[in-house]
Design a protein around this motif. Structure first.
Motif, short mmCIF file in Angstrom:
data_model
loop_
_atom_site.label_atom_id
_atom_site.label_comp_id
_atom_site.label_asym_id
_atom_site.label_seq_id
_atom_site.Cartn_x
_atom_site.Cartn_y
_atom_site.Cartn_z
N ALA A 146 1.55 -2.75 14.80
CA ALA A 146 0.99 -2.66 13.46
C ALA A 146 -0.55 -3.78 13.84
O ALA A 146 -0.74 -4.32 14.63
CB ALA A 146 1.75 -3.87 12.78
N ILE A 147 -1.08 -3.57 12.71
CA ILE A 147 -2.51 -4.33 12.49
C ILE A 147 -2.41 -5.29 11.39
O ILE A 147 -2.24 -4.64 10.48
CB ILE A 147 -3.68 -3.41 12.50
CG1 ILE A 147 -3.76 -2.24 13.73
CG2 ILE A 147 -4.89 -4.20 12.58
CD1 ILE A 147 -4.52 -1.10 13.45
N GLU B 178 6.40 8.45 7.32
CA GLU B 178 6.53 8.39 8.93
C GLU B 178 6.07 6.90 9.19
O GLU B 178 6.74 6.27 10.20
CB GLU B 178 5.76 9.49 9.50
CG GLU B 178 6.36 10.80 9.31
CD GLU B 178 7.62 10.85 10.04
OE1 GLU B 178 7.59 10.47 11.18
OE2 GLU B 178 8.80 11.15 9.60
N CYS C 61 5.32 3.99 7.21
CA CYS C 61 5.64 2.99 6.35
C CYS C 61 7.12 2.29 7.09
O CYS C 61 8.03 3.38 7.41
CB CYS C 61 6.03 3.44 5.08
SG CYS C 61 6.70 2.22 3.73
N VAL C 62 7.11 1.14 6.98
CA VAL C 62 8.64 0.40 7.50
C VAL C 62 9.08 -0.22 6.43
O VAL C 62 10.16 -0.96 6.70
CB VAL C 62 8.52 -0.31 8.77
CG1 VAL C 62 7.73 0.42 10.03
CG2 VAL C 62 7.47 -1.50 8.26
N ALA D 174 4.48 -5.71 2.54
CA ALA D 174 3.02 -6.44 2.40
C ALA D 174 2.23 -5.93 1.31
O ALA D 174 1.33 -6.43 0.80
CB ALA D 174 2.52 -6.29 3.85
N PRO E 123 0.09 -3.27 7.25
CA PRO E 123 -0.03 -3.52 8.72
C PRO E 123 0.21 -2.18 9.50
O PRO E 123 -0.09 -2.32 10.80
CB PRO E 123 1.24 -4.30 9.10
CG PRO E 123 1.70 -5.17 7.69
CD PRO E 123 1.31 -4.00 6.53
N HIS E 124 0.64 -1.14 8.86
CA HIS E 124 1.11 0.18 9.57
C HIS E 124 0.10 1.12 9.33
O HIS E 124 0.59 2.42 9.25
CB HIS E 124 2.62 0.40 9.26
CG HIS E 124 3.50 -0.72 9.85
ND1 HIS E 124 4.11 -0.65 11.18
CD2 HIS E 124 3.73 -1.76 9.28
CE1 HIS E 124 4.67 -2.05 11.28
NE2 HIS E 124 4.65 -2.48 10.07
N ARG F 88 14.85 -1.98 7.22
CA ARG F 88 14.95 -2.02 8.57
C ARG F 88 15.67 -2.95 9.18
O ARG F 88 16.56 -2.55 10.31
CB ARG F 88 13.63 -1.84 9.33
CG ARG F 88 12.62 -0.71 8.85
CD ARG F 88 12.52 0.34 9.87
NE ARG F 88 11.85 1.21 9.14
CZ ARG F 88 11.19 2.59 9.88
NH1 ARG F 88 11.72 2.50 11.29
NH2 ARG F 88 10.60 3.50 9.28
N SER G 216 5.92 -11.51 -1.36
CA SER G 216 6.31 -10.20 -0.83
C SER G 216 6.31 -10.49 0.57
O SER G 216 5.91 -11.31 1.25
CB SER G 216 5.44 -8.99 -1.12
OG SER G 216 3.97 -9.35 -0.57
N SER G 217 7.35 -9.61 1.21
CA SER G 217 7.64 -9.77 2.65
C SER G 217 6.71 -9.02 3.72
O SER G 217 6.37 -8.14 3.25
CB SER G 217 9.06 -9.57 2.78
OG SER G 217 9.17 -8.23 2.76
N LEU G 218 6.65 -9.42 4.67
CA LEU G 218 5.90 -9.01 5.91
C LEU G 218 7.02 -8.36 6.63
O LEU G 218 6.76 -7.21 7.48
CB LEU G 218 5.03 -9.76 6.70
CG LEU G 218 3.96 -10.58 5.93
CD1 LEU G 218 3.47 -11.53 6.58
CD2 LEU G 218 2.90 -9.50 5.53
N SER G 219 8.03 -8.67 6.87
CA SER G 219 9.19 -8.13 7.51
C SER G 219 10.08 -6.99 6.80
O SER G 219 10.01 -7.37 5.59
CB SER G 219 10.11 -9.33 8.17
OG SER G 219 10.63 -9.88 7.31
N SER G 220 10.64 -6.11 7.34
CA SER G 220 11.31 -4.98 6.33
C SER G 220 12.86 -5.41 6.34
O SER G 220 13.52 -5.33 7.42
CB SER G 220 11.04 -3.72 7.27
OG SER G 220 12.08 -2.85 6.13
N CYS H 220 8.18 -2.83 4.74
CA CYS H 220 7.97 -4.22 4.75
C CYS H 220 7.65 -4.90 3.52
O CYS H 220 8.28 -5.80 3.08
CB CYS H 220 7.11 -4.79 5.93
SG CYS H 220 5.26 -4.39 5.52
N THR I 61 -6.17 -1.93 3.52
CA THR I 61 -6.47 -2.73 4.75
C THR I 61 -5.24 -3.70 4.86
O THR I 61 -5.00 -3.95 5.74
CB THR I 61 -7.73 -3.44 4.15
OG1 THR I 61 -7.51 -4.11 3.02
CG2 THR I 61 -8.94 -2.88 4.33
#
Lengths: 130, 522
Positions: free
Chosen positions: B273-274, A77, A79-80, A84, A120-121, B355, B348-352, A82, A117
């Motif tokens: 996001a954090i 839910e 996880c997008v 990272a 981001p999500h 999506r 690796s990417s930070l954007s998806s 990305c 850590t």
């Protein structure tokens, strides 16, 4: 296969892992170990077919042994996809499938926690039992 | 009042030449109405052009949809909460303890995505409030005021949701970067940045952006994307306002200012996001449809990942002029591995990207359903602008300006006892240790000497007890960076050295007090 071994240190400082290696002849790879004055916890890596013999001997020596199956859990839910988590994991647990969706190969995980850590999500957690 | 004609005469931007479109937008609208339009996502265009040729692609394809989904810090929303009874002129405003800017009229506010909670710190911020609202949750609204004759109320606490408030309009100063430099860290420790976690010694490379699908990469000449053009923002049909802040088309870093109705957005395309050790940010889905009106549009949308190059920049250097290690295309970055200094480094990417595809797909469906009012830009976005660095009228203080130039030091072969005497004489706590040439080789503190007194087994000389790994600074280093070192290593002094490791001063926590003596505070 990875086993999570916990042992008490109150009854003296018996070298449990060394003892098991000596008794069984199985070469144990210690992936992570946290040991303080009261107890120790070690994540060990052994060949799959020798799991039982190591497990039994460890238990005989008073250690608690658990097979580590789902070391890292991904919340679909949150996880997008990305990515990272991919390049910061030294064990290459994470990868993309053909549709750029994150695939988790948690068998490789050594519980270092970097991905937890870095996500981001907040989509990654380590297995609760550890 | 300024008449519209006056504006157009004064306007320095060229207007879009609607007459010269080979396939006018009206024709595209007609095809959409008739169900004959061909709308494709931007990643399909290279193959279509290779297959049909440019003329063929112009005849075949009517609209190309783009998409990106990544961290867009420069985002936020305007709110109008409606008036309470008795009414209040909200001066300071908090939503779930995240402060919103209240210096606009009585019950308007702007909430920024990166503002952090006053109670929960980095774990909750403006982005989370936006996601909670979009997800249908209520949030606590708290406001204070000094009270006026017309707005007598001084405090207000209530719950609001998107259903109950008048307006919630997302308005983002800078979104949808054309491309973004990749990040690497040549330093010797892990750093946490807005480009994610960067491992030491070039341990990994992170990047952002959807490359082949990126809206502005598919229109680098800014012919199709501009003010008034529709976009998909957070899942809602929004609009391009104009150039984003830091818009730098001359360097290939165009940006967009976007707006859309927060009430129509969905969590699928809007996520808080954090970035660990950095702060909160908002992941947003953004897509812009590009009508294929002429050959220029065909050519620009045929762009591939291989055609879009970015710099791989060293974030281990904490200054504005970060060095570039190499360049890489989005195809290189997406391959998962990049060669840096002869070694293979994982990327690796930070954007998806997944999506981003979903944004482009969703936009394609909406265009086909006639839900997106395609149009040419009201004017062309600026093509020559570049982003300038800040002109600082007061400069950031450097170590040389506050360091202690009086140096009390010892030699490796001095006795610990004489080092203790030096510390007492100089009323200091840190003694740099020098070799016969005067170069820094270690440091001894009062703590080290106390330990040596209690446990003398190590030996009688300074070199037996000194720390050899010395954290140092230089005279030119900004004080802010030296302070980060003191904090990070939990120490209270830094020897100041020159290029030859000769000691030229000491910077101690005491010296930092000079900064507050009024010299730097205007």
């Amino acid at each position: 296969m990875k086993l999570l071994v916990t042992f008490s240190r109150r009854e003296g400082r018996r070298p449990i892992i060394a003892q098991v290696v000596k008794d069984t002849g199985v070469l144990i790879n210690v992936v992570r170990a946290v040991i303080d004055s009261h107890e120790g916890e070690a994540l060990i890596d052994i060949p799959d077919d020798q799991c039982e013999i190591v497990r039994k001997r460890m238990a005989d020596l008073g250690a608690t042994v658990r097979i580590l199956e789902h070391a890292i859990i991904l919340d679909e839910e949150e996880c997008v996809d990305c990515g990272a988590c991919i390049s910061i994991c030294s064990q290459e647990v994470f990868s993309f499938d053909a549709a750029w969706k994150i695939v988790v190969n948690s068998v490789r995980c050594v519980l270092c926690g970097h991905c937890v850590t870095a996500c981001p999500h907040g989509a990654l957690t380590q297995s609760e039992e550890t | 009042m300024i008449l519209p004609t006056v504006i157009s005469e004064r306007y320095k931007y060229p207007l879009i030449d609607i007459e010269n479109m080979d396939k006018p937008i009206d024709v595209i609208h007609e095809r959409i109405r008739d169900g004959n339009a061909r709308v494709v996502t931007a990643d399909q265009m290279p193959a279509i052009v290779a297959d049909l040729g440019e003329e063929g692609a112009l005849a075949e394809v009517d609209v190309v949809t783009t998409g990106t989904f990544g961290a867009m810090c420069s985002s936020g929303a305007f709110f109008n909460f409606g008036h309470s009874d008795p009414p209040i002129r909200m001066e300071r405003i908090w939503l779930n303890d995240v402060e919103a800017y209240g210096g606009i009229a009585a019950v308007d506010a702007y909430l920024g995505a990166t503002e952090q909670s006053t109670t929960r710190g980095i774990t909750y911020g403006g982005a989370h409030v936006l996601e909670d609202l979009v997800g249908g949750k209520s949030v606590d609204l708290r406001a204070i005021s000094k009270g006026t004759d017309c707005y007598p109320r001084r405090t207000l606490t209530t719950e609001v949701s998107l259903e109950t408030i008048n307006e919630a309009v997302m308005c983002n100063p800078r979104n949808a970067y054309q491309r973004y430099n990749a990040a690497v860290n040549t330093g010797d420790r892990v750093i946490h940045t807005y480009m994610g976690t960067l491992l030491p010694n070039c341990g990994n490379v992170t990047y952002s952006g959807a490359g082949v699908l990126n809206p502005l990469s598919n229109d680098p000449e800014l012919l199709a994307i501009g003010p008034g053009v529709p976009c998909l923002l957070g899942g809602a049909v929004g609009m391009v306002v104009g150039e984003g802040t830091q818009h730098s088309p001359s360097r290939g870093f165009s940006t967009l200012m976007l707006t859309g109705n927060l009430k129509e957005m969905s969590q699928e395309y809007l996520r808080a996001a954090i970035m660990h050790g950095y702060g909160t940010t908002l992941y947003l889905g953004v897509g812009v449809p590009i009508p294929v009106t002429n050959l220029a549009a065909v050519r620009s949308t045929a762009v591939r990942d291989e055609d879009i190059t970015v710099d791989v920049v060293d974030y281990g250097i904490p200054s504005r002029g970060r060095p570039t290690l190499r360049t890489a295309t989005y195809a290189d970055l997406r391959s998962g591995v990049l060669t840096l200094k002869g070694e293979e480094v994982r990327t690796s990417s930070l954007s998806s990207f997944r999506r981003a595809h979903q944004v482009a797909d969703r936009l394609r469906d909406l265009v086909l359903q006639g839900e997106v009012p395609l149009r040419a830009p009201a004017r062309r976005l600026a093509l020559t602008r570049g982003a300038k660095p800040l002109q600082e009228t007061t400069h950031a203080p450097r170590v040389r300006e506050i360091m202690d130039r009086k140096i009390v030091a010892v030699r490796e072969d001095d006795e610990i006892k004489s080092a203790a005497a030096q510390l007492l004489k100089g009323e200091i706590n840190h003694l740099p240790v020098l070799d016969p040439e005067g170069k820094l080789v270690g440091i001894v503190t009062t703590y080290d000497i106390s330990k040596a007194v209690v446990n003398p087994a190590k030996g009688p000389l300074v070199r037996h007890i000194m720390k050899q790994r010395v954290i140092t600074t230089t005279a030119d280093e900004p004080v802010d960076i030296a302070v980060r070192k003191l904090e990070r290593y939990n120490i209270s002094a830094l020897p100041v050295i020159d290029n030859d490791r000769h000691i030229i001063g000491m910077l101690t926590a005491m010296d930092l007090g000079k900064l507050f003596g009024g010299r730097w505070l205007k």
